[in-house]
Design a protein around this motif. Structure first.
Motif, PDB file in Angstrom:
ATOM      1  N   CYS A   1      12.731   4.511   6.999  1.00  0.00           N
ATOM      2  CA  CYS A   1      11.992   4.343   7.571  1.00  0.00           C
ATOM      3  C   CYS A   1      11.703   3.733   9.482  1.00  0.00           C
TER       4      CYS A   1
ATOM      5  N   CYS B   1      10.009  -0.014   7.889  1.00  0.00           N
ATOM      6  CA  CYS B   1      10.136  -0.579   7.456  1.00  0.00           C
ATOM      7  C   CYS B   1      11.983  -0.620   7.010  1.00  0.00           C
TER       8      CYS B   1
ATOM      9  N   CYS C   1       6.355   7.069   4.705  1.00  0.00           N
ATOM     10  CA  CYS C   1       7.658   6.127   3.444  1.00  0.00           C
ATOM     11  C   CYS C   1       7.112   5.488   2.544  1.00  0.00           C
TER      12      CYS C   1
ATOM     13  N   CYS D   1       6.426   0.957   2.611  1.00  0.00           N
ATOM     14  CA  CYS D   1       5.255   0.372   3.016  1.00  0.00           C
ATOM     15  C   CYS D   1       3.968   1.252   3.495  1.00  0.00           C
TER      16      CYS D   1
ATOM     17  N   ALA E   1       3.640   4.567   8.870  1.00  0.00           N
ATOM     18  CA  ALA E   1       5.205   3.842   8.612  1.00  0.00           C
ATOM     19  C   ALA E   1       6.040   5.281   8.564  1.00  0.00           C
TER      20      ALA E   1
HETATM   21 ZN   LIG Z   1       8.657   1.424   5.487  1.00  0.00          ZN
END
Ligand SMILES: [Zn+2]
Length: 406
Positions: free
Chosen positions: A11, A14, A27, A30, A47
């Motif tokens: 990602c 994150c 992702c 997140c 994300a």
């Molecule tokens: Zn993420």
């Protein structure tokens, strides 16, 4: 055919590593579950995932891709032509029959280089792709993955070029194609979409509105998503332009590569391509990256400078980078951190002058958006010259050549 060397996805927001899913996804850790944009607000970064390969495993196959013998011919397998030569670093197991994509010319623009005080200037002429723009590289990967996933329909939101690209390739492949364009999409672009028989949705709003409308419809119908600012596999196609530039310059890395910046996907992809070549030991350094935005709409320039967002008119003829909420900013900013360089805002007059120069001093017809890259490079190189750095070897990626205006 040998399976791809994709190891996992990571990602960009994150950092979480996760399996590379068959379909385009954000992702799993997140991204909010609500809505495809994956953003908590229009200003939040979605994300978006980045594809990571097993580079040791990919290296031998990639080396065989370099400098193929002879020009492409109809007899050669699709997998050995154009960008699929690099499939060891593409998320593609099986290459379907497609129009040959990539392997575009790198043109030495000596008159322009001399006038701008550059050591060398090359133009990567992406207008030579099947639908006349760089977007075809992402589309080729999208069609390969859509086919592998068993999709019958594909879709995207676009100011024009990505939609036209998708429509052309979908027509060739026999897939349904749904495209979402802003209210001010040019007649030229709508005519191209009509030629390819796409299902065209003209938004009442901007590109950002068209993006939201496409996301809603695509999720509802289960169409395959060809949006680079969502589908992590598509920038993989775009990064092959960096592979070709390096190969065409005999692996002598230029000092700077310039391209226009809207969502941030293309220049981010170029940065990734050069980083991968360095990781493989094919080049020993990275070119700096110069990204061009229109002065009338420059959210990424402001962000890169650390300035707060400001009200902007958005009144620019650079249709392909008319993006108020850039969605791949994290990718682009990470590549700029790695490579150095700058994001540069250029006024309409400077873009128009650059477009005339490309035509009259290099014989290349560029769309307004693509000319912005030359205007930005010119400004950046002048700054570097004032700082004592001269004789820069530069590449401008001419992303498209279709008229932006009516
Ligand atoms: Zn993420």
């Amino acid at each position: 055919m040998q399976a791809s060397h994709v190891r996992h996805a990571r990602c960009l927001r994150c950092g979480a590593e996760q399996p590379a899913a068959p379909l385009a996804e954000l992702c799993t850790r997140c991204a909010p579950a609500t809505g495809e944009s994956g953003a908590d607000s229009p200003d939040a970064d979605p994300a978006i995932l980045d594809v990571v390969y097993d580079y040791d495993a990919a290296r031998p196959a990639l080396l065989t891709a370099i400098a193929p013998s002879g020009p492409p011919s109809a007899r050669r397998a699709d997998a050995d032509v154009g960008l699929f030569r690099w499939r060891a670093l593409l998320p593609v197991d099986t290459v379907p029959p497609l129009p040959p994509t990539g392997d575009t010319p790198l043109l030495a623009a000596e008159r322009l280089a001399t006038r701008l005080g550059l050591g060398a200037l090359h133009l990567k002429d992406e207008t030579r792709n099947p639908t006349r723009c760089l977007k075809d590289r992402a589309t080729a990967v999208a069609i390969a993955r859509a086919r592998a996933a068993g999709a019958t329909d594909v879709y995207c939101a676009s100011a024009g070029n990505a939609a036209i690209s998708l429509a052309g390739y979908a027509a060739y492949a026999g897939l349904g194609c749904h495209v979402y364009v802003p209210h001010d999409a040019s007649r030229t672009r709508l005519a191209w979409l009509e030629q390819f028989g796409a299902d065209v949705h003209v938004s009442r709003g901007s590109y950002d509105d068209a993006f939201a409308e496409a996301a809603e419809a695509g999720a509802r119908h289960g169409w395959y998503n060809r949006n680079c600012a969502y589908n992590p596999y598509l920038v993989e196609g775009k990064k092959t332009v960096a592979f070709e530039i390096a190969e065409q310059l005999d692996w002598q890395v230029p000092d700077v590569v310039a391209a226009p910046v809207g969502d941030g996907c293309t220049l981010g992809a170029i940065g990734k391509g050069f980083r991968e070549l360095r990781a493989l030991g094919l080049i020993d350094r990275l070119p700096r990256l110069v990204g061009a935005q229109a002065a009338a709409l420059q959210p990424l320039v402001r962000r890169w400078r650390g300035e707060p967002p400001a009200p902007e008119s958005g009144a620019t003829r650079a249709a392909s980078i008319k993006v108020r909420h850039p969605r791949n900013a994290l990718r682009l900013l990470a590549e700029l951190d790695a490579a150095g360089g700058a994001l540069v805002a250029v006024e309409e007059e400077a873009i128009e002058a650059a477009r005339r120069a490309l035509g009259r001093e290099a014989g290349v017809v560029a769309e307004f958006t693509s000319a912005a890259a030359l205007a930005a490079l010119e400004r950046w190189a002048a700054e570097r010259a004032r700082a004592g750095e001269r004789g820069l070897r530069a590449v401008v990626v001419v992303t498209g050549g279709r008229p932006d205006e009516l």
